[in-house]
Structure formats: C-alpha cells, structure tokens
Design a protein around this motif. Sequence first.
Motif, mmCIF file in Angstrom:
data_model
loop_
_atom_site.group_PDB
_atom_site.id
_atom_site.type_symbol
_atom_site.label_atom_id
_atom_site.label_comp_id
_atom_site.label_asym_id
_atom_site.label_seq_id
_atom_site.Cartn_x
_atom_site.Cartn_y
_atom_site.Cartn_z
ATOM 1 N N MET A 260 -1.684 6.134 4.082
ATOM 2 C CA MET A 260 -1.949 5.307 2.891
ATOM 3 C C MET A 260 -2.113 4.179 2.602
ATOM 4 O O MET A 260 -2.483 2.913 3.970
ATOM 5 N N LYS A 261 -2.805 3.627 1.637
ATOM 6 C CA LYS A 261 -3.806 2.249 1.343
ATOM 7 C C LYS A 261 -2.155 0.943 2.363
ATOM 8 O O LYS A 261 -0.815 1.658 1.898
ATOM 9 N N LYS A 262 -2.823 0.694 2.722
ATOM 10 C CA LYS A 262 -1.701 -0.587 3.056
ATOM 11 C C LYS A 262 -0.910 -1.357 1.733
ATOM 12 O O LYS A 262 -2.221 -2.194 1.176
ATOM 13 N N GLY A 263 0.564 -1.581 1.604
ATOM 14 C CA GLY A 263 0.807 -2.331 0.617
ATOM 15 C C GLY A 263 1.524 -1.169 -0.662
ATOM 16 O O GLY A 263 1.826 -1.764 -1.190
ATOM 17 N N VAL A 264 1.173 0.025 -0.203
ATOM 18 C CA VAL A 264 1.474 1.047 -1.136
ATOM 19 C C VAL A 264 3.251 1.041 -1.429
ATOM 20 O O VAL A 264 3.852 -0.009 -0.730
ATOM 21 N N ILE A 265 3.541 1.633 -3.201
ATOM 22 C CA ILE A 265 4.790 1.538 -2.839
ATOM 23 C C ILE A 265 5.430 2.769 -3.005
ATOM 24 O O ILE A 265 5.060 3.551 -3.696
ATOM 25 N N ILE A 266 6.277 2.797 -2.758
ATOM 26 C CA ILE A 266 6.594 4.257 -2.832
ATOM 27 C C ILE A 266 7.913 4.494 -3.120
ATOM 28 O O ILE A 266 9.101 3.286 -3.252
#
Length: 338
Positions: free
Chosen positions: A229-235
């Motif tokens: 995933m992209k660094k800093g993704v929100i889940i």
Amino acid sequence: MSILATMKILFFSAKPYDNTFFERYNHYGFEMEFWETHLGPHIADAVKPGTDVICVFVNDKLTAEVIKTLFEKGVRIIALRCAGFNNVDLDAARKYGLRVCRVPAYSPEAVAEHAVAMLLTLNRKTHKAYNRVREQNFSLTGLIGFNLFGKTIAVIGTGKIGAAFCKIMLGFGCKVVAFDPFENDDLKLRGIEYLPFHEVIKLADVISLHCPLTAENGYLINAAAIAAMKKGVIIINTSRGGLINTKDTIEALKNGRIGALGIDVYEQEQKLFFKDLSGSIIDDDEIQRLISFPNVLVTGHQAFFTQEALVEIAESTLHTISKLLQNQAVDNDPSVLV
C-alpha cells in the motif's frame, strides 16, 4: 388463534432496543423471550424444549456442538438478525435439518454512511477539535487534513453496502476503484473501475472494507498487503474484524505505513462490544494498544445502528421466520441460507 402464536422465539445477545423493535413489529403473535447472554457452548443446554426459533446476532457462536444441542432441544430455525453468517456452522445445520435465515440488506446506507463518518473524522480530526474547543482551546495546530476530492478510494466488496459507499465517494469527487469477484455493472457505468486486489490497494489513498468474512479472505489485510500500500494509507473496516490482522496493523501504525485506521469491528470483539466495561480492567492488549494511537478511531459495532435499520431487521427477521414456520416457498430467497 393463529398457529404462529403458539411458536416461541428465544433471542440471544438481546439489548433493550431489540426488545423494543421486535415487540413493536411482532404482528404474528409469536411468544418471544430475550436473553442478554450470548449463545455458545456454555449456555446452549439451557434452551428449554418447546423453543421453535433461536434468534442470534454477530457474536453468538453456533458451532456444530451448539447446533446439535439446539436440534436435540427441538429448535427448528436459527435466525440471524444481521447479514453476516461466518459465526454459524452451516454444514452442521444441514446435517441436523435446521433452517437458517438472515437479514441480507437491512440498511446498506446506514453502514456506508458510518464508514464515511469514520473517514471524515480521522481525516479532519473533528473528534480532537471537539475536545479542544470544550477546553477553550481554539488552536488549529495538529488538526490539518486533506481534501478527499480527487483522491483514490479502494472499495473491497461491492455488495449493497459497498455499492452505497462507492456512490457517496463519487459524490465527493473521488476516483473509486474496486475489488470484488462479482462486478456491479451499474457501478461500472458510473465510472468505477474493477481491478485485482493487489492492484487496488497499491493505488489507494483510502481503503474501505465491505466484504463478508470467509475462510478464503481471513486476514485479507496483513503485513504483505500493507507493504504493497501507499505509505500513509487510511483503512476503514465496518465489515468483520477477522479481515484485518491486528498485530500486523499495529506494527504498521507504529512505523507509519498506515496513516490512520477506523474500525467498527474487531476480531476479538465478542469479549468487549455491546457491553459497558467502563469500570473494568480490559485484559486485551491489542485493543488497548489500538485505542492508544492518536490516529485510530474505534467504534463498537455501531455502523448498523439507525432507526431505519432496526425497523428493517425486526420486520425482515420476523417475516422470514413466519414463512419458514408455515413451510412457504423460499426458493432463491437471499434471506434463507439453509
């Protein structure tokens, strides 16, 4: 007297709102009894003969052992007042001849809107701002967020809830990509692109989970997936706790791989959720760790909790039970699992 008026439904994991809504919409005259305890091997033997239907919720455990006991007590139907059924051994239900029904779509918008609320709260930090202002602190330091407009949102599972979430995100001006083995043609016409799982998670600024928990997708979000995933993704997870490997997620929060996490479900929630534990010492180190992070928002399986959803749950559950008890045709009815 209607034959249905002689039938008894025993509710497990019952809360005051269950009593209120099921009593209000019991147009069939069922005898109903409400137990607050959850159903599991520890309590199944307490079910009294003469109970026709067991009505359960998300954290009740209907193992083969429990289902055998219910069969021996004369129970004919297991009714889930929820959409998910990963907590029921369907093979055991078939073996013992018990019917199993659920509420496949009580209010998709209720859950989808809660997912959006969690996303907005984490991004714009409104929960922190609320607490600051109550203390007369009007500083904006540390409250910066980002525009959702133009961001890429990955939706995992585009059933009724996932589809509702997709449409809301389109309204925000987001680019929406999705993963689901069964593609929704209406969503594709709206411009949503379906891609394999490993591709959608690479593209996403935000990932929202809306798929059921199955034997195949447990721990869908794990260390390997997070690394892609992209660094800093929100889940955001408003589906089932077992979709996320909590240990891996905590590690990713610590090292910044995950920028924020919003969960309305938790893999060990049966020990915690739907209870007031404010005066207790909670011995679950993982939930305590999650709560300690400033970029984590936890709600207690609240996403379904609207007036509209509770009405639909009560009406749909009782209607399906009445059909099964009267042996009415239920072919191709998504409410009936077995």
